[in-house]
Write a protein that holds these residues in place. Structure first.
Motif, PDB file in Angstrom:
ATOM      1  N   SER A 404      -4.740   8.342 -30.833  1.00 22.28           N
ATOM      2  CA  SER A 404      -4.995   9.745 -30.496  1.00 22.28           C
ATOM      3  C   SER A 404      -5.080   9.930 -28.982  1.00 22.28           C
ATOM      4  CB  SER A 404      -6.291  10.198 -31.160  1.00 22.28           C
ATOM      5  OG  SER A 404      -6.619  11.513 -30.776  1.00 22.28           O
ATOM      6  N   TYR A 405      -5.726   8.988 -28.299  1.00 21.61           N
ATOM      7  CA  TYR A 405      -5.838   9.062 -26.841  1.00 21.61           C
ATOM      8  C   TYR A 405      -4.462   9.018 -26.178  1.00 21.61           C
ATOM      9  CZ  TYR A 405      -6.409   7.371 -22.087  1.00 21.61           C
ATOM     10  OH  TYR A 405      -6.298   7.205 -20.741  1.00 21.61           O
ATOM     11  N   LEU A 406      -3.603   8.089 -26.617  1.00 21.91           N
ATOM     12  CA  LEU A 406      -2.276   7.974 -26.012  1.00 21.91           C
ATOM     13  C   LEU A 406      -1.423   9.208 -26.311  1.00 21.91           C
ATOM     14  CD1 LEU A 406      -1.458   4.201 -26.577  1.00 21.91           C
ATOM     15  CD2 LEU A 406      -1.997   5.338 -24.430  1.00 21.91           C
ATOM     16  N   ASN A 468      -7.262  13.645 -18.899  1.00 21.70           N
ATOM     17  CA  ASN A 468      -8.457  13.221 -19.624  1.00 21.70           C
ATOM     18  C   ASN A 468      -9.628  12.898 -18.700  1.00 21.70           C
ATOM     19  OD1 ASN A 468      -7.758  13.337 -22.426  1.00 21.70           O
ATOM     20  ND2 ASN A 468      -6.302  11.703 -22.055  1.00 21.70           N
ATOM     21  N   THR A 469      -9.335  12.251 -17.580  1.00 19.73           N
ATOM     22  CA  THR A 469     -10.410  11.920 -16.640  1.00 19.73           C
ATOM     23  C   THR A 469     -11.056  13.183 -16.101  1.00 19.73           C
ATOM     24  OG1 THR A 469      -9.260   9.878 -16.022  1.00 19.73           O
ATOM     25  CG2 THR A 469     -10.949  10.672 -14.517  1.00 19.73           C
ATOM     26  N   GLN A 470     -10.226  14.170 -15.760  1.00 16.84           N
ATOM     27  CA  GLN A 470     -10.771  15.437 -15.278  1.00 16.84           C
ATOM     28  C   GLN A 470     -11.511  16.178 -16.379  1.00 16.84           C
ATOM     29  OE1 GLN A 470      -8.408  18.275 -13.224  1.00 16.84           O
ATOM     30  NE2 GLN A 470      -7.886  16.892 -11.551  1.00 16.84           N
ATOM     31  N   TYR A 538     -23.896  22.004 -26.080  1.00 21.30           N
ATOM     32  CA  TYR A 538     -23.626  21.430 -27.391  1.00 21.30           C
ATOM     33  C   TYR A 538     -22.429  20.475 -27.373  1.00 21.30           C
ATOM     34  CZ  TYR A 538     -26.684  25.242 -28.799  1.00 21.30           C
ATOM     35  OH  TYR A 538     -27.750  26.095 -28.929  1.00 21.30           O
ATOM     36  N   VAL A 539     -21.934  20.139 -26.186  1.00 23.77           N
ATOM     37  CA  VAL A 539     -20.803  19.213 -26.044  1.00 23.77           C
ATOM     38  C   VAL A 539     -21.333  17.872 -25.560  1.00 23.77           C
ATOM     39  CG1 VAL A 539     -18.592  18.776 -24.901  1.00 23.77           C
ATOM     40  CG2 VAL A 539     -19.231  21.123 -25.509  1.00 23.77           C
ATOM     41  N   LYS A 540     -21.066  16.793 -26.303  1.00 22.65           N
ATOM     42  CA  LYS A 540     -21.559  15.460 -25.963  1.00 22.65           C
ATOM     43  C   LYS A 540     -20.402  14.475 -25.940  1.00 22.65           C
ATOM     44  CE  LYS A 540     -25.741  17.148 -26.340  1.00 22.65           C
ATOM     45  NZ  LYS A 540     -26.529  17.478 -25.118  1.00 22.65           N
ATOM     46  N   LYS A 541     -20.553  13.468 -25.100  1.00 23.59           N
ATOM     47  CA  LYS A 541     -19.562  12.384 -25.061  1.00 23.59           C
ATOM     48  C   LYS A 541     -20.166  11.143 -25.694  1.00 23.59           C
ATOM     49  CE  LYS A 541     -16.276   9.930 -22.172  1.00 23.59           C
ATOM     50  NZ  LYS A 541     -15.159  10.373 -23.019  1.00 23.59           N
ATOM     51  N   PRO A 542     -19.578  10.641 -26.778  1.00 23.37           N
ATOM     52  CA  PRO A 542     -20.120   9.434 -27.424  1.00 23.37           C
ATOM     53  C   PRO A 542     -20.076   8.232 -26.479  1.00 23.37           C
ATOM     54  CG  PRO A 542     -18.516  10.542 -28.841  1.00 23.37           C
ATOM     55  CD  PRO A 542     -18.407  11.165 -27.491  1.00 23.37           C
ATOM     56  N   ALA A 543     -21.041   7.353 -26.614  1.00 25.73           N
ATOM     57  CA  ALA A 543     -21.086   6.146 -25.780  1.00 25.73           C
ATOM     58  C   ALA A 543     -19.851   5.292 -26.038  1.00 25.73           C
ATOM     59  CB  ALA A 543     -22.352   5.353 -26.089  1.00 25.73           C
ATOM     60  N   GLY A 544     -19.199   4.872 -24.957  1.00 23.62           N
ATOM     61  CA  GLY A 544     -18.035   4.002 -25.070  1.00 23.62           C
ATOM     62  C   GLY A 544     -16.757   4.700 -25.472  1.00 23.62           C
ATOM     63  N   ALA A 545     -16.765   6.025 -25.585  1.00 24.19           N
ATOM     64  CA  ALA A 545     -15.564   6.758 -26.008  1.00 24.19           C
ATOM     65  C   ALA A 545     -14.521   6.756 -24.891  1.00 24.19           C
ATOM     66  CB  ALA A 545     -15.925   8.187 -26.380  1.00 24.19           C
ATOM     67  N   LEU A 546     -13.256   6.847 -25.288  1.00 23.98           N
ATOM     68  CA  LEU A 546     -12.157   6.887 -24.331  1.00 23.98           C
ATOM     69  C   LEU A 546     -12.196   8.192 -23.544  1.00 23.98           C
ATOM     70  CD1 LEU A 546      -9.354   5.413 -26.605  1.00 23.98           C
ATOM     71  CD2 LEU A 546     -10.264   4.353 -24.533  1.00 23.98           C
ATOM     72  N   PRO A 547     -11.545   8.233 -22.372  1.00 26.83           N
ATOM     73  CA  PRO A 547     -11.543   9.462 -21.560  1.00 26.83           C
ATOM     74  C   PRO A 547     -11.057  10.674 -22.356  1.00 26.83           C
ATOM     75  CG  PRO A 547     -10.656   7.646 -20.283  1.00 26.83           C
ATOM     76  CD  PRO A 547     -10.845   7.129 -21.670  1.00 26.83           C
ATOM     77  N   GLY A 548     -11.739  11.791 -22.168  1.00 24.01           N
ATOM     78  CA  GLY A 548     -11.348  13.027 -22.822  1.00 24.01           C
ATOM     79  C   GLY A 548     -11.918  13.225 -24.205  1.00 24.01           C
ATOM     80  N   LYS A 549     -12.585  12.208 -24.778  1.00 27.08           N
ATOM     81  CA  LYS A 549     -13.112  12.289 -26.137  1.00 27.08           C
ATOM     82  C   LYS A 549     -14.545  12.811 -26.100  1.00 27.08           C
ATOM     83  CE  LYS A 549     -13.408  11.344 -30.606  1.00 27.08           C
ATOM     84  NZ  LYS A 549     -12.616  12.069 -31.626  1.00 27.08           N
ATOM     85  N   VAL A 550     -14.788  13.943 -26.788  1.00 26.35           N
ATOM     86  CA  VAL A 550     -16.135  14.500 -26.889  1.00 26.35           C
ATOM     87  C   VAL A 550     -16.357  14.989 -28.320  1.00 26.35           C
ATOM     88  CG1 VAL A 550     -16.270  15.233 -24.472  1.00 26.35           C
ATOM     89  CG2 VAL A 550     -15.345  16.806 -26.177  1.00 26.35           C
ATOM     90  N   ILE A 551     -17.618  15.236 -28.644  1.00 31.36           N
ATOM     91  CA  ILE A 551     -17.959  15.873 -29.917  1.00 31.36           C
ATOM     92  C   ILE A 551     -18.758  17.121 -29.589  1.00 31.36           C
ATOM     93  CG2 ILE A 551     -17.898  13.777 -31.333  1.00 31.36           C
ATOM     94  CD1 ILE A 551     -20.910  13.532 -31.002  1.00 31.36           C
ATOM     95  N   TYR A 552     -18.656  18.137 -30.447  1.00 35.78           N
ATOM     96  CA  TYR A 552     -19.364  19.378 -30.166  1.00 35.78           C
ATOM     97  C   TYR A 552     -19.820  20.030 -31.463  1.00 35.78           C
ATOM     98  CZ  TYR A 552     -14.658  21.253 -31.099  1.00 35.78           C
ATOM     99  OH  TYR A 552     -13.430  21.543 -31.659  1.00 35.78           O
ATOM    100  N   THR A 553     -20.827  20.875 -31.331  1.00 35.44           N
ATOM    101  CA  THR A 553     -21.412  21.578 -32.487  1.00 35.44           C
ATOM    102  C   THR A 553     -21.640  23.039 -32.116  1.00 35.44           C
ATOM    103  OG1 THR A 553     -23.627  20.926 -31.762  1.00 35.44           O
ATOM    104  CG2 THR A 553     -22.541  19.507 -33.388  1.00 35.44           C
TER     105      THR A 553
END
Length: 572
Positions: A404-406, A468-470, A538-553
């Motif tokens: 998904s990241y690529l 993704n970094t930005q 409500y936007v969080k970045k999981p620990a160790g997640a690849l750049p650009g990956k977040v979860i939100y509620t």
């Protein structure tokens, strides 16, 4: 279409009063076949763009922005040496030819005045740009041409410059009415009128031949009258810069309104030919530059993506083979209950399956092993399959996340507009190990860019991540907890933030931000797309997640559509 001689005459008449007497301040070469002269005319700065490509040859004043390469090409350096500081004396078109001669007065190293000429040849695949000295000899050219001893023209430094040989057809603009009528009378009746015009006259493009044929309505008897009226209009300078488009996409341009398309195509008139050419070429060339620059990086990303996809397929197959692990456990436990009945050398044993109403069940055995060894082997295989399933499940989850990241990186690569954008993506891939570091190679200098900035019609600033970094920096560092965060639902794209400063943005701003989220995503060409939005808290970045990956509620969803004109208008 390719630029024709009549349209070029309109461009030259438009450029002459604006460029003659102007000082050349800068010379740049943004692309291999483009030269950009920055002119100083009184208190006004103008950009004279000269393109000598096969399908985009033109000379015009441009308001577009251009990105220059890190190192200027040799031809650009040569033009800087001779032209910077000089003044344009005259700008003329060779008689009804697709060729413009720009006479320039400049100074040499000793401060002496020298006369130079820039020949802009806009002839399709033979397009070229030639710098000529006062003695008429070529100093250098964009494309050196040497076709052997029998060639009519050799374009090499030191050679005498000669104009292109004339076509072996009558030049329609210089013929009298009787001469035109005489040639038309010899047309073959069964041959289409536009083909006959192309074969008989020079100075007419295929588009104009079709237009004249359409105005004749297929009657060759009307052709002399229609052609004569057309020529008089051109000689009077009654030209209208016109672009045709279909479904919002430019298809053609001309110096007159066209009736051959009927109502199937839209037609738009422009105040000047330079504005017409900017409108026609800007989007097409932007897409072409983006495609060319991103090609190598896209190929690398696709290679990594395909490798991961292939590995995932193999892991899923292995995972399927672990599905019968519970059957292995049951067989081992049934054998444990009946171990006293097994003798060494037995190939199988039939027991009562107390898991299935005591139905008879046959268990295969290894005759070379003792009963206890068979039992141990069964439990060992079950534990192996159990561990493999747990391990494979984790590997597949990690692989799917990297895949998904690529895919998101591939989308960013295809949307990258500048070399700086691609350099940041390349640096991101290098940091994650997708690009191998070369030994003894110097780290690529990459100036850090900020996010894209827009201002809504209600005055709210909207930030859009370029990669993704930005996206991470935007969502985890730059934004405030009360800001509104947007992202296309289930589609790869940029993170978008509305800077609210504690206020509630109006619906118009939300819709404009959502449109930007769709425009900077994989759904750009996909029509209406759902966009999730929520407060940044409500936007969080999981620990160790690849750049650009977040979860939100706590998200809500609205529907928006990409709008390029809106993006350009709101760009800060």
């Amino acid at each position: 279409m390719a630029l024709d001689a009549i349209l070029l005459s309109g461009i030259v008449n438009e450029l002459k009063p604006k460029t003659e007497g102007a000082k050349i301040d800068k010379v740049q070469q943004p692309e291999r076949d483009q030269i950009l002269l920055t002119l100083r005319c009184g208190r006004e700065n103008l950009k004279l763009l000269i393109c000598a490509g096969a399908g985009n040859g033109r000379i015009q004043l441009s308001s577009a922005s251009f990105e220059n390469p890190k190192e200027p090409p040799m031809f650009c350096m040569l033009l800087r040496k001779y032209l910077v500081g000089g003044r344009i004396v005259s700008l003329e078109q060779a008689e009804w030819e697709r060729l413009v001669l720009v006479d320039i007065t400049s100074s040499n190293e000793l401060g002496d005045s020298v006369d130079l000429r820039l020949a802009v040849e806009l002839m399709g695949r033979s397009s070229n740009l030639v710098l000529i000295g006062a003695d008429g000899r070529i100093i250098d050219c964009l494309r050196r041409m040497d076709f052997g001893g029998d060639a009519e023209r050799v374009l090499l430094p030191g050679m005498k410059y000669r104009l292109p040989p004339p076509q072996k057809k009558a030049l329609v603009m210089t013929l009298s009415a009787e001469e035109r009528r005489s040639i038309i009378s010899g047309f073959e009746p069964e041959k289409p009128i536009d083909k006959s015009l192309m074969d008989a006259f020079s100075g007419l493009s295929p588009l104009i031949c079709r237009e004249i044929a359409a105005r004749c309505q297929g009657d060759v008897e009307l052709l002399p009258q229609v052609l004569g009226a057309f020529i008089e209009t051109v000689k009077e300078g009654e030209l209208t810069p016109t672009m045709t488009s279909k479904d919002g996409r430019p298809t053609d341009f001309s110096f007159m309104r066209l009736c051959q398309y009927g109502s199937e195509y839209e037609q738009q008139s422009f105040p000047s030919f330079s504005e017409l050419l900017d409108a026609y070429y800007s989007r097409r060339e932007k897409l072409e530059r983006r495609r060319r620059r991103a090609k190598e990086l896209s190929r690398l990303v696709k290679t990594n993506r395909d490798r991961i996809a292939k590995k995932l397929a193999l892991q899923r197959e292995e995972l399927l083979r672990t599905e019968d692990r519970e059957q292995k456990r049951r067989s081992a436990e049934l054998l444990t209950a009946n171990l006293y009945r097994v003798k060494k050398g037995d190939r199988s044993i039939t027991v009562e399956n107390y898991y299935e109403n005591n139905e008879p069940c046959t268990i295969a055995l290894d005759p070379l092993k003792t009963p206890q060894q068979n039992l141990t082997a069964m439990f060992k295989e079950y534990n192996k399959l159990k561990a493999a399933r747990s391990h494979l499940t984790q590997l597949i989850a990690d692989g799917e996340e990297r895949l998904s990241y690529l895919n998101s990186v591939l989308d960013e690569t295809e949307r990258a507009e500048t070399e700086a954008d691609l350099a940041e993506i390349r640096r991101e891939l290098l940091d994650l190990g997708y690009i191998k570091k070369q030994k003894n190679s110097k780290p690529e200098k990459c100036k850090k860019q900020g996010p894209l900035r827009f201002v809504s019609d209600d005055g709210f600033e909207i930030l859009v991540g370029r990669n993704n970094t930005q996206n991470d920096e935007l969502s985890c560092k730059l934004g405030r907890r009360s800001d509104i965060w947007l992202h296309t639902k289930s589609v790869h794209g940029s993170h978008v933030i509305i800077s609210t400063y504690g206020e509630n943005p109006p619906e118009r701003t939300l819709l404009q931000a959502a449109s930007l989220a769709v425009y900077y995503s994989q759904a750009r060409e996909g029509g209406k797309t759902p966009v999730d939005y929520t407060e940044l808290r409500y936007v969080k970045k999981p620990a160790g997640a690849l750049p650009g990956k977040v979860i939100y509620t706590e998200q809500r969803t609205l529907t928006a559509e990409a709008d390029e004109e809106l993006a350009q208008r709101l760009m800060k």
